[in-house]
Design a protein around this motif. Structure first.
Motif, mmCIF file in Angstrom:
data_model
loop_
_atom_site.group_PDB
_atom_site.id
_atom_site.type_symbol
_atom_site.label_atom_id
_atom_site.label_comp_id
_atom_site.label_asym_id
_atom_site.label_seq_id
_atom_site.Cartn_x
_atom_site.Cartn_y
_atom_site.Cartn_z
ATOM 1 N N UNK A 79 0.830 -1.199 0.000
ATOM 2 C CA UNK A 79 0.000 0.000 0.000
ATOM 3 C C UNK A 79 0.868 1.254 0.000
ATOM 4 N N UNK A 80 0.377 2.300 -0.681
ATOM 5 C CA UNK A 80 1.130 3.558 -0.715
ATOM 6 C C UNK A 80 0.657 4.515 0.375
ATOM 7 N N UNK A 81 -0.454 4.252 1.020
ATOM 8 C CA UNK A 81 -0.967 5.157 2.038
ATOM 9 C C UNK A 81 -1.674 6.355 1.428
ATOM 10 N N UNK A 82 -1.846 7.414 2.215
ATOM 11 C CA UNK A 82 -2.585 8.593 1.779
ATOM 12 C C UNK A 82 -1.701 9.780 1.438
ATOM 13 N N UNK A 83 -0.457 9.762 1.863
ATOM 14 C CA UNK A 83 0.427 10.906 1.657
ATOM 15 C C UNK A 83 1.146 10.808 0.313
ATOM 16 N N UNK A 84 1.474 11.964 -0.256
ATOM 17 C CA UNK A 84 2.357 12.024 -1.421
ATOM 18 C C UNK A 84 3.775 11.771 -0.928
ATOM 19 N N UNK A 85 4.442 10.791 -1.519
ATOM 20 C CA UNK A 85 5.798 10.437 -1.107
ATOM 21 C C UNK A 85 6.811 11.039 -2.067
ATOM 22 N N UNK A 86 7.860 11.629 -1.509
ATOM 23 C CA UNK A 86 8.883 12.290 -2.320
ATOM 24 C C UNK A 86 10.254 11.785 -1.900
ATOM 25 N N UNK A 87 11.025 11.320 -2.880
ATOM 26 C CA UNK A 87 12.410 10.921 -2.634
ATOM 27 C C UNK A 87 13.315 11.644 -3.632
ATOM 28 N N UNK A 88 14.377 12.252 -3.138
ATOM 29 C CA UNK A 88 15.333 12.913 -4.011
ATOM 30 C C UNK A 88 16.384 11.890 -4.436
#
Length: 323
Positions: A79-88
């Motif tokens: 699952x990705x959950x509800x938040x926008x995930x950001x990785x640099x």
């Protein structure tokens, strides 16, 4: 993006076709059209601001490839959950992207569940694209804000911050979680008109019958005299000190256009926040002008063909160099 047809043709070639404003080549038009599927209009009906997790510790699919290279995106799991995930994935040292900025990027988008790529500006013949973060899905707007020019970021976007229950076309199904890899090539705050106010008035004579008034950095006004212009013209009213416009560069600008005639109503982009953006192709009339400049473009009418004369005042807010 917003389109103002009364001056679109003048930007391209000083013809009077009254086409939609577009300085893009065939390839960049293709990129923008494809981006309208993957990243140009929000399908989320929620007005809430999403939560953004920038820790880089969330559920990210594996991505290979360096900045500027075509990325390979593996399938995700769980699952990705509800938040926008950001990785640099690659750290740049350029300007910080603002929430309302216009950005120039290369990107690839894939479905989280299986890694199927549904769009990519890294494809052969494609070019970087530019757009306002106010014209994209919320996953892009809030995910790219606070990143830097030179960054390669991976975004994992839950469906509610992408295209939700409607999906997008045949390539993005309903309720699809998405993964994007984005190289940030440039960013502009379209509300920053400081380059315009610092321009130097040239004192160049305007065509007979045309008057342009208004302070630099604010909306100008075009006034026609009794007689219509008889020749096409390009005149620098004030010269900016910024980057020069070249083929392939991205131009952020504001413009006011008017058509000769008692019943004509001027059109202006100044009334809408965010400015205009175009990628410059061969024939665009802004080539060789500089950021910060105020330019008058005149297209003489052809009464035999029923075409009226037009005038456009373009204020060049910023130029992102060609990549």
């Amino acid at each position: 993006m917003k389109k103002l047809s009364v001056f679109g043709a003048l930007l391209l070639s000083c013809t009077l076709a009254l086409s939609a404003c577009s300085g893009q080549s065939k390839n960049s038009q293709s990129a923008s059209a494809s981006a309208s599927t993957s990243a140009s209009s929000s399908a989320s009906s929620s007005a809430d601001q999403p939560k953004v997790d920038r820790s880089g510790q969330g559920n990210f699919p594996e991505v290979t490839g360096g900045f500027g290279e075509k990325p390979e995106i593996k399938a995700g799991s769980g699952s990705v959950g509800d938040a926008i995930l950001v990785k640099t994935l690659h750290q740049g040292n350029g300007a910080t992207v603002g929430l309302d900025d216009i950005v120039q990027v290369n990107y690839a988008g894939a479905l989280f569940k299986d890694g199927t790529v549904f769009d990519s500006s890294f494809a052969d013949g494609r070019t970087p694209i530019a757009f306002s973060l106010n014209q994209v899905i919320k996953g892009w707007k809030y995910g790219l804000a606070e990143a830097h020019v030179g960054d390669r970021v991976e975004l994992v976007i839950p469906s509610q911050w992408g295209y939700g229950a409607k999906g997008a076309g045949s390539s993005i199904p309903a309720n699809a979680d998405l993964v994007f890899v984005v190289d940030i090539l440039g960013t502009v705050n379209p509300s920053d008109t400081s380059a315009l106010t610092k321009a130097t008035p040239t004192g160049n004579e305007l065509p007979a019958g045309i008057t342009v008034t208004g302070d630099l950095g604010s909306e100008p006004k075009i006034t026609f005299g009794e007689s219509a212009p008889t020749e096409d013209a390009k005149i620098v009213i004030a010269e900016g000190k910024g980057e020069k416009v070249t083929i392939g560069s991205t131009v952020v600008y504001q413009a006011v256009g008017a058509t000769f005639g008692a019943d004509s109503k001027p059109q202006s982009s100044w009334s809408e926040a965010g400015g205009q953006v175009t990628t410059v192709a061969q024939g665009n009339q802004l080539v060789d002008f500089t950021a910060g400049s105020r330019v008058l473009l005149v297209g003489a009418g052809n009464t035999a063909q029923g075409a009226a004369s037009q005038a456009v005042v373009v204020d060049i807010i910023a130029v992102i160099p060609a990549k």
